[in-house]
Scaffold this motif. Sequence first.
Motif, PDB file in Angstrom:
ATOM      1  N   LEU A 285       0.849  -1.188   0.000  1.00  0.00           N
ATOM      2  CA  LEU A 285       0.000   0.000   0.000  1.00  0.00           C
ATOM      3  C   LEU A 285       0.880   1.231   0.000  1.00  0.00           C
ATOM      4  O   LEU A 285       1.714   1.430   0.895  1.00  0.00           O
ATOM      5  CB  LEU A 285      -0.920   0.026   1.229  1.00  0.00           C
ATOM      6  N   CYS A 286       0.671   2.062  -1.008  1.00  0.00           N
ATOM      7  CA  CYS A 286       1.527   3.219  -1.221  1.00  0.00           C
ATOM      8  C   CYS A 286       0.623   4.448  -1.352  1.00  0.00           C
ATOM      9  O   CYS A 286      -0.125   4.564  -2.323  1.00  0.00           O
ATOM     10  CB  CYS A 286       2.338   2.986  -2.490  1.00  0.00           C
ATOM     11  N   GLY A 287       0.646   5.327  -0.390  1.00  0.00           N
ATOM     12  CA  GLY A 287      -0.237   6.488  -0.396  1.00  0.00           C
ATOM     13  C   GLY A 287       0.409   7.695  -1.055  1.00  0.00           C
ATOM     14  O   GLY A 287       1.583   7.994  -0.824  1.00  0.00           O
ATOM     15  N   LYS A 288      -0.371   8.388  -1.887  1.00  0.00           N
ATOM     16  CA  LYS A 288       0.137   9.632  -2.480  1.00  0.00           C
ATOM     17  C   LYS A 288       0.295  10.672  -1.383  1.00  0.00           C
ATOM     18  O   LYS A 288      -0.618  10.900  -0.591  1.00  0.00           O
ATOM     19  CB  LYS A 288      -0.835  10.137  -3.543  1.00  0.00           C
ATOM     20  N   GLY A 289       1.463  11.294  -1.316  1.00  0.00           N
ATOM     21  CA  GLY A 289       1.726  12.257  -0.258  1.00  0.00           C
ATOM     22  C   GLY A 289       2.283  11.626   1.002  1.00  0.00           C
ATOM     23  O   GLY A 289       2.692  12.321   1.931  1.00  0.00           O
ATOM     24  N   ASP A 290       2.331  10.277   1.046  1.00  0.00           N
ATOM     25  CA  ASP A 290       2.912   9.561   2.198  1.00  0.00           C
ATOM     26  C   ASP A 290       4.426   9.484   2.067  1.00  0.00           C
ATOM     27  O   ASP A 290       4.971   9.615   0.968  1.00  0.00           O
ATOM     28  CB  ASP A 290       2.383   8.129   2.261  1.00  0.00           C
ATOM     29  N   CYS A 291       5.049   9.160   3.177  1.00  0.00           N
ATOM     30  CA  CYS A 291       6.483   8.850   3.166  1.00  0.00           C
ATOM     31  C   CYS A 291       6.704   7.366   3.418  1.00  0.00           C
ATOM     32  O   CYS A 291       7.815   6.933   3.685  1.00  0.00           O
ATOM     33  CB  CYS A 291       7.204   9.671   4.244  1.00  0.00           C
ATOM     34  N   THR A 292       5.622   6.591   3.354  1.00  0.00           N
ATOM     35  CA  THR A 292       5.704   5.180   3.731  1.00  0.00           C
ATOM     36  C   THR A 292       5.145   4.257   2.649  1.00  0.00           C
ATOM     37  O   THR A 292       4.336   4.663   1.826  1.00  0.00           O
ATOM     38  CB  THR A 292       4.906   4.911   5.029  1.00  0.00           C
ATOM     39  N   ILE A 293       5.594   2.998   2.693  1.00  0.00           N
ATOM     40  CA  ILE A 293       4.994   1.898   1.924  1.00  0.00           C
ATOM     41  C   ILE A 293       4.764   0.760   2.916  1.00  0.00           C
ATOM     42  O   ILE A 293       5.702   0.275   3.548  1.00  0.00           O
ATOM     43  CB  ILE A 293       5.907   1.417   0.785  1.00  0.00           C
ATOM     44  N   ARG A 294       3.497   0.374   3.091  1.00  0.00           N
ATOM     45  CA  ARG A 294       3.174  -0.748   3.974  1.00  0.00           C
ATOM     46  C   ARG A 294       3.054  -2.015   3.137  1.00  0.00           C
ATOM     47  O   ARG A 294       2.589  -1.974   2.017  1.00  0.00           O
ATOM     48  CB  ARG A 294       1.834  -0.510   4.686  1.00  0.00           C
ATOM     49  N   TYR A 295       3.441  -3.145   3.725  1.00  0.00           N
ATOM     50  CA  TYR A 295       3.234  -4.380   2.977  1.00  0.00           C
ATOM     51  C   TYR A 295       2.686  -5.485   3.870  1.00  0.00           C
ATOM     52  O   TYR A 295       2.968  -5.555   5.069  1.00  0.00           O
ATOM     53  CB  TYR A 295       4.475  -4.829   2.204  1.00  0.00           C
ATOM     54  N   PHE A 296       1.829  -6.316   3.230  1.00  0.00           N
ATOM     55  CA  PHE A 296       1.055  -7.323   3.924  1.00  0.00           C
ATOM     56  C   PHE A 296       1.140  -8.636   3.162  1.00  0.00           C
ATOM     57  O   PHE A 296       1.377  -8.649   1.956  1.00  0.00           O
ATOM     58  CB  PHE A 296      -0.433  -6.919   3.971  1.00  0.00           C
ATOM     59  N   GLU A 297       0.895  -9.728   3.871  1.00  0.00           N
ATOM     60  CA  GLU A 297       0.751 -11.028   3.231  1.00  0.00           C
ATOM     61  C   GLU A 297      -0.684 -11.498   3.447  1.00  0.00           C
ATOM     62  O   GLU A 297      -1.223 -11.398   4.552  1.00  0.00           O
ATOM     63  CB  GLU A 297       1.724 -12.050   3.825  1.00  0.00           C
ATOM     64  N   VAL A 298      -1.312 -11.997   2.388  1.00  0.00           N
ATOM     65  CA  VAL A 298      -2.685 -12.495   2.472  1.00  0.00           C
ATOM     66  C   VAL A 298      -2.643 -14.019   2.464  1.00  0.00           C
ATOM     67  O   VAL A 298      -2.031 -14.620   1.575  1.00  0.00           O
ATOM     68  CB  VAL A 298      -3.543 -11.974   1.301  1.00  0.00           C
ATOM     69  N   THR A 299      -3.270 -14.648   3.447  1.00  0.00           N
ATOM     70  CA  THR A 299      -3.266 -16.114   3.556  1.00  0.00           C
ATOM     71  C   THR A 299      -4.697 -16.635   3.675  1.00  0.00           C
ATOM     72  O   THR A 299      -5.650 -15.866   3.773  1.00  0.00           O
ATOM     73  CB  THR A 299      -2.458 -16.577   4.795  1.00  0.00           C
TER      74      THR A 299
END
Length: 499
Positions: A285-299
């Motif tokens: 997940l990458c938000g416009k205007g954010d300084c972060t990228i979150r990442y997840f695993e779906v199981t």
Amino acid sequence: MSFRRGVVRQSKFRHVFAQAWKAEHCLDDVRVSRVTWDGPLCAANPKFIAVVIEAGGGGAFPVLPLAKSGRVDQNTPTVCGHAAPVLDVQWCPHDDNVIASASEDCTVKIWQIPDGGLMSPMSEAVVTLEGHSKRVGILAWHPSALNILLTAGCDNVLCVWDVGTGELVYQLSDAHPDLIYSVSWNREGSILCTTCKDKALRVIDPRRGTVLKVREKAHEGTRPMRAVFLADGKILTTGFSRMSERQLALWDTRDLSEPMATQEMDTSNGVLLPFYDPDTNMAYLCGKGDCTIRYFEVTDESPYVHFLSLYSSKEPQRGAGFLSKRGVDVNKCEIARFYKLHERKVEPISMTVPRKSDLFQGDLYPDTAGLEPALLAEDWIAGQDAPPALVSLSGGYTAPPSKGGTLRGRPKLLSPTNTSPTSTTAPANPVTVEMESEGLSHGRGGRDVDGGIERVKKEEDQLSDILTEVRALRALVLAQGHRIDVLERQLARIEDGEV
């Protein structure tokens, strides 16, 4: 709820870490577009990276070799054929030299990029698709059928095109009452999901022109939502709660009454763009205007969506490109790569699984979608479905050189680079085979034989032209039939007093 101490979920992706590349490997002096549209503004494949930039008097984007780094000269040639700003660019999944662009000028254009990139400005598109009455902001290539492209505009209309013939094959003009925010195909390309300003999540069959499922208020907030189909048919959405908290939700398409899982993150107002990797079942997940990228695993096990980590930097992103899996460095256990857009810079960020072995890590790299299309456009239009054709990444992926001329003049503009496994190759003409086997092509048969070969070739060309025209007409008839159905439904509603 109590947890047993010391029990840790087993996953090979638990320790994935993100690392920005050094400054000398970034692209500098790239004036990233300031358009307010919430799109990625960047697209990357194993050969090229395209970035939407500020351009006076129209829309433009440079196409640079993926290995390019350092300062990008202001005189670098661009793709510059649009009359208004470009809002989205997407590489064709079946030809690394073909890119689509969508613009505020209400058109979608298809471009053939030469190997090595642009030597001069490119203003003449190979195909221009005109069917939207307002700006076009969303592009989505079909994952497995050659030449099928879906577009969505601010006229609330979905269009499905065969870019090989330039024909509009399906149009859904009454499925959405308001602005469409996102569109995503499922893995086989049989259905798609959309999000809309009316807060609804829809599952749509584009060939039948029907909405199969609707979930009203998938997210309660008024800010834009996004949705992406996962490999197993579930749908991942991002949006906002009523209290303006950013949310992530997982849905089972068989029952959209309640989400399978929901996670709330923060109160930032940047729209979360989801990027999904079907090979690892990871979502970024990458938000416009954010300084972060979150990442997840779906199981498949509760709680289904597992937060892995968060990459944080000092500067916010204007957008981000997600490199197709064929482009990652398997020798460094790189499983994903982003191209983060700054105000005047493009910065690669690698997602890596820490492993000590130098051997190819097969468990990290299952076979991935290759260039070979599983279907031709006419197969899909006729009702066939197939998952993407897969290739191995063992030993790394080498992009084949463009065969050139894959985009031609009408009526067949984009033809397969390789023969599709579902297409049938006509056997060589028996007359030609017999002549060659007997050594008659030149010599013993003389001019009569040469004339015979010429006549056979001419007949083959005529037959090919006729078949191509039949396909084009068939696509047109299907599109017109669909349009008649839509109009008949609207007429029935008017007669029933619903409108």
